[in-house]
Design an enzyme around this catalytic site. Structure first.
Site, PDB file in Angstrom:
ATOM      1  N   HIS A  12       0.813  -1.224   0.000  1.00 50.24           N
ATOM      2  CA  HIS A  12       0.000   0.000   0.000  1.00 50.24           C
ATOM      3  C   HIS A  12       0.848   1.276   0.000  1.00 50.24           C
ATOM      4  O   HIS A  12       0.421   2.308   0.501  1.00 50.24           O
ATOM      5  CB  HIS A  12      -0.964  -0.020   1.200  1.00 50.24           C
ATOM      6  CG  HIS A  12      -0.261  -0.069   2.529  1.00 50.24           C
ATOM      7  ND1 HIS A  12      -0.731  -0.778   3.608  1.00 50.24           N
ATOM      8  CD2 HIS A  12       0.891   0.510   2.966  1.00 50.24           C
ATOM      9  CE1 HIS A  12       0.098  -0.631   4.624  1.00 50.24           C
ATOM     10  NE2 HIS A  12       1.086   0.150   4.270  1.00 50.24           N
ATOM     11  N   HIS A  59      -1.761   4.654   9.664  1.00 54.83           N
ATOM     12  CA  HIS A  59      -0.391   5.135   9.903  1.00 54.83           C
ATOM     13  C   HIS A  59      -0.450   6.450  10.683  1.00 54.83           C
ATOM     14  O   HIS A  59      -0.006   7.494  10.196  1.00 54.83           O
ATOM     15  CB  HIS A  59       0.352   5.327   8.587  1.00 54.83           C
ATOM     16  CG  HIS A  59       0.468   4.090   7.749  1.00 54.83           C
ATOM     17  ND1 HIS A  59      -0.592   3.551   7.051  1.00 54.83           N
ATOM     18  CD2 HIS A  59       1.520   3.271   7.503  1.00 54.83           C
ATOM     19  CE1 HIS A  59      -0.180   2.473   6.395  1.00 54.83           C
ATOM     20  NE2 HIS A  59       1.090   2.276   6.665  1.00 54.83           N
ATOM     21  N   HIS A 193      10.146  -4.186   3.873  1.00 57.57           N
ATOM     22  CA  HIS A 193      10.571  -2.784   3.843  1.00 57.57           C
ATOM     23  C   HIS A 193      10.884  -2.294   5.245  1.00 57.57           C
ATOM     24  O   HIS A 193      10.317  -2.764   6.219  1.00 57.57           O
ATOM     25  CB  HIS A 193       9.575  -1.865   3.139  1.00 57.57           C
ATOM     26  CG  HIS A 193       8.197  -1.707   3.733  1.00 57.57           C
ATOM     27  ND1 HIS A 193       7.356  -2.762   4.005  1.00 57.57           N
ATOM     28  CD2 HIS A 193       7.500  -0.600   4.076  1.00 57.57           C
ATOM     29  CE1 HIS A 193       6.199  -2.297   4.468  1.00 57.57           C
ATOM     30  NE2 HIS A 193       6.259  -0.988   4.541  1.00 57.57           N
ATOM     31  N   GLU A 240       3.949  -5.762   8.617  1.00 55.18           N
ATOM     32  CA  GLU A 240       2.618  -5.555   8.020  1.00 55.18           C
ATOM     33  C   GLU A 240       2.090  -6.842   7.381  1.00 55.18           C
ATOM     34  O   GLU A 240       0.879  -7.010   7.204  1.00 55.18           O
ATOM     35  CB  GLU A 240       2.666  -4.451   6.946  1.00 55.18           C
ATOM     36  CG  GLU A 240       2.858  -3.043   7.504  1.00 55.18           C
ATOM     37  CD  GLU A 240       2.945  -1.967   6.427  1.00 55.18           C
ATOM     38  OE1 GLU A 240       2.838  -0.788   6.787  1.00 55.18           O
ATOM     39  OE2 GLU A 240       3.132  -2.278   5.234  1.00 55.18           O
TER      40      GLU A 240
HETATM   41  C1  DHB Z   1       6.329   3.368   2.406  1.00 53.97           C
HETATM   42  C2  DHB Z   1       5.701   2.140   2.563  1.00 53.97           C
HETATM   43  C3  DHB Z   1       4.660   1.991   3.468  1.00 53.97           C
HETATM   44  O1  DHB Z   1       4.012   0.786   3.687  1.00 53.97           O
HETATM   45  C4  DHB Z   1       4.223   3.081   4.203  1.00 53.97           C
HETATM   46  O2  DHB Z   1       3.175   2.915   5.031  1.00 53.97           O
HETATM   47  C5  DHB Z   1       4.853   4.309   4.076  1.00 53.97           C
HETATM   48  C6  DHB Z   1       5.899   4.455   3.158  1.00 53.97           C
HETATM   49  C7  DHB Z   1       7.440   3.564   1.426  1.00 53.97           C
HETATM   50  O3  DHB Z   1       7.977   2.584   0.879  1.00 53.97           O
HETATM   51  O4  DHB Z   1       7.799   4.707   1.168  1.00 53.97           O
HETATM   52 FE    FE Z   2       2.545   0.930   5.535  1.00 58.30          FE
END
Ligand code: DHB
Ligand code: FE
Length: 279
Positions: A12, A59, A193, A240
């Site tokens: 997302h 978030h 990530h 996540e």
């Molecule tokens: C990014 C990814 C995310 O899941 C998020 O909530 C905020 C930023 C990113 O890769 O920049």
């Molecule tokens: Fe996220």
């Protein structure tokens, strides 16, 4: 009766939403990503759900450190749009399904999942980016959406096993709703990530591939994975992925994988996307 016909998982990443909102989807950086959703857009148009149960995380747009529900269900008629970063996206408000949502809340509590009930809430990129990826940029979203918010932002998030069990309870809950509804469950977030600290930018394609391989046919290989393994292998935000296990728990034991897509990177994230149908 209502029935769950399929499931979708997708990252997302907020920059994906910004790329769409700013007309950049044709740019060299972005076009390979959107190609990966062409099949899914056609599939969802041909198999349009009445309701999507959207398993996502906020978030710090609707919740903050003052209130952190572990599992929350949105029972409102409508959900406004909010966001961090680029700010609220110029996308339609989200229409809920209060009758089904209250039924789910009751059934889940009776099955001993003590959901937080939300009657007023704005939704952020965790929910709107998956809608945009699947439905593009319509004037109104083509189906109702029930937000199911999971805390994966502040320690401790729920375990993968608990998430999978919640998905199973969700299946029971949907199937006891006395109206013919085509329901899909979408699990969002991931894949690997990490947005901060010395390991910011971490991607682990091997971990992500193994997770996608197991999700459809051997989810029991994933459910006991401890938080520390997500953190170590998939980065701090990789946790996540427990939300994908809620989707998986809500589907049948045997499912058909219709589509799989993996792309590195979008912003700081390894994008993973899968489409499943219940046979
Ligand atoms: C990014 C990814 C995310 O899941 C998020 O909530 C905020 C930023 C990113 O890769 O920049
Ligand atoms: Fe996220």
């Amino acid at each position: 009766m209502a029935r769950i016909t399929g499931g979708v998982t997708t990252s997302h990443v907020p920059a994906i939403g910004a790329a769409m909102d700013q007309g950049k989807t044709g740019e060299a950086y972005w076009s390979p990503l959107f190609k990966g959703y062409e099949f899914s857009r056609q599939w969802v148009a041909e198999n349009m759900p009445d309701v999507v149960i959207m398993v996502y995380n906020d978030h710090a747009s609707a919740f903050d450190l003052e209130m952190i529900p572990t599992f929350a269900i949105g029972c409102a008629e409508q959900f406004g749009i909010a966001d961090e970063g680029w700010g609220p996206r110029p996308v339609p408000e989200v229409e809920g399904h209060p009758e089904l949502a209250w039924h789910l809340a009751q059934s889940l509590v009776e099955q001993e999942f003590d959901m937080t009930i939300i009657n007023k809430m704005d939704v952020d990129h965790g929910l709107t980016v998956p809608l945009s990826l699947m439905f593009d940029q319509p004037d109104a979203w083509p189906c109702r959406v029930i937000p199911l918010a999971v805390n994966v932002v502040v320690y401790p998030p729920p375990t993968g096993h608990r998430c999978y069990r919640l998905g199973e309870a969700l299946k029971t809950a949907v199937e006891s709703f006395d109206e013919d509804l085509n329901v899909q469950v979408w699990g969002t977030g991931g894949m690997s990530h990490q947005l901060q600290g010395p390991r910011a930018g971490l991607i682990n394609s091997e971990f992500d591939m193994a997770f996608m391989d197991a999700l459809g046919s051997n989810p029991e290989d994933l459910v006991m994975k401890p938080h520390v393994e997500y953190l170590r292998e998939a980065g701090s935000e990789g946790v996540e992925l427990v939300m994908w296990l809620i989707m998986r728990g809500a589907l049948n034991a045997q499912i058909n994988e219709l589509h799989r897509f993996y792309h590195v990177p979008a912003s700081n994230t390894a994008v993973g996307h899968m489409v499943f149908e219940n046979p």
